[in-house]
Scaffold this active site. Sequence first.
Site, short mmCIF file in Angstrom:
data_model
loop_
_atom_site.label_atom_id
_atom_site.label_comp_id
_atom_site.label_asym_id
_atom_site.label_seq_id
_atom_site.Cartn_x
_atom_site.Cartn_y
_atom_site.Cartn_z
N HIS A 10 0.85 -1.19 0.00
CA HIS A 10 0.00 0.00 0.00
C HIS A 10 0.89 1.24 0.00
O HIS A 10 2.04 1.20 0.46
CB HIS A 10 -0.90 0.01 1.22
N GLU A 51 0.95 3.97 1.80
CA GLU A 51 1.45 4.43 3.11
C GLU A 51 2.60 3.55 3.59
O GLU A 51 3.61 4.04 4.09
CB GLU A 51 0.32 4.42 4.15
N CYS A 70 -6.14 2.44 5.48
CA CYS A 70 -6.85 1.20 5.82
C CYS A 70 -6.33 0.68 7.16
O CYS A 70 -5.36 1.21 7.71
CB CYS A 70 -6.63 0.17 4.71
N CYS A 119 -2.53 -0.20 7.12
CA CYS A 119 -1.70 1.00 7.10
C CYS A 119 -1.77 1.73 8.43
O CYS A 119 -0.77 2.29 8.88
CB CYS A 119 -2.12 1.91 5.95
#
Length: 156
Positions: free
Chosen positions: A53, A55, A83, A86
């Site tokens: 992801h 992040e 999310c 993250c």
Amino acid sequence: MNHEKYLNKAIALAVENVKDQGGPFGAIVVSKDGEVVGTGKNRVTSTNDPTAHAEVQAIRDACQKLGSFQLQDCVLYTSCEPCPMCLGAIYWSRVEKVYYAADQKLAAAGGFDDAFIYEEIAKKQEDRKIPFYAINLSDRNLPFETWGKLEGKTEY
């Protein structure tokens, strides 16, 4: 700090990533001096890595550049509300603050709904879609006991 400037950079990364067959997410880590020390784009499908992801990628990049696993004096800017995975990475990295542009509802409308994960976290382990089972082994605490005895360890 100019939050809009950094959020716009994160959004630009996300848009650039979509055009490069990536997911619509971008993130940057900014030092207390205003320097971008980490960038990340969602590369889940291109790398076959569900943890790639934006992040997480930005945190990894910043930690490598700064030579530290903690980012206490840094701020994370991300194109979308993080999310649950993250969120965990953000807390472990100890960034000072997080600013995001799109929220969970906009992400869900765009086909990225992670509400089910929040719902799963709240359930008892045996009631989750992917059940978790603890096995009571006699050596289950051995890694922590070994860690506790280790001299010169780096605490985190």
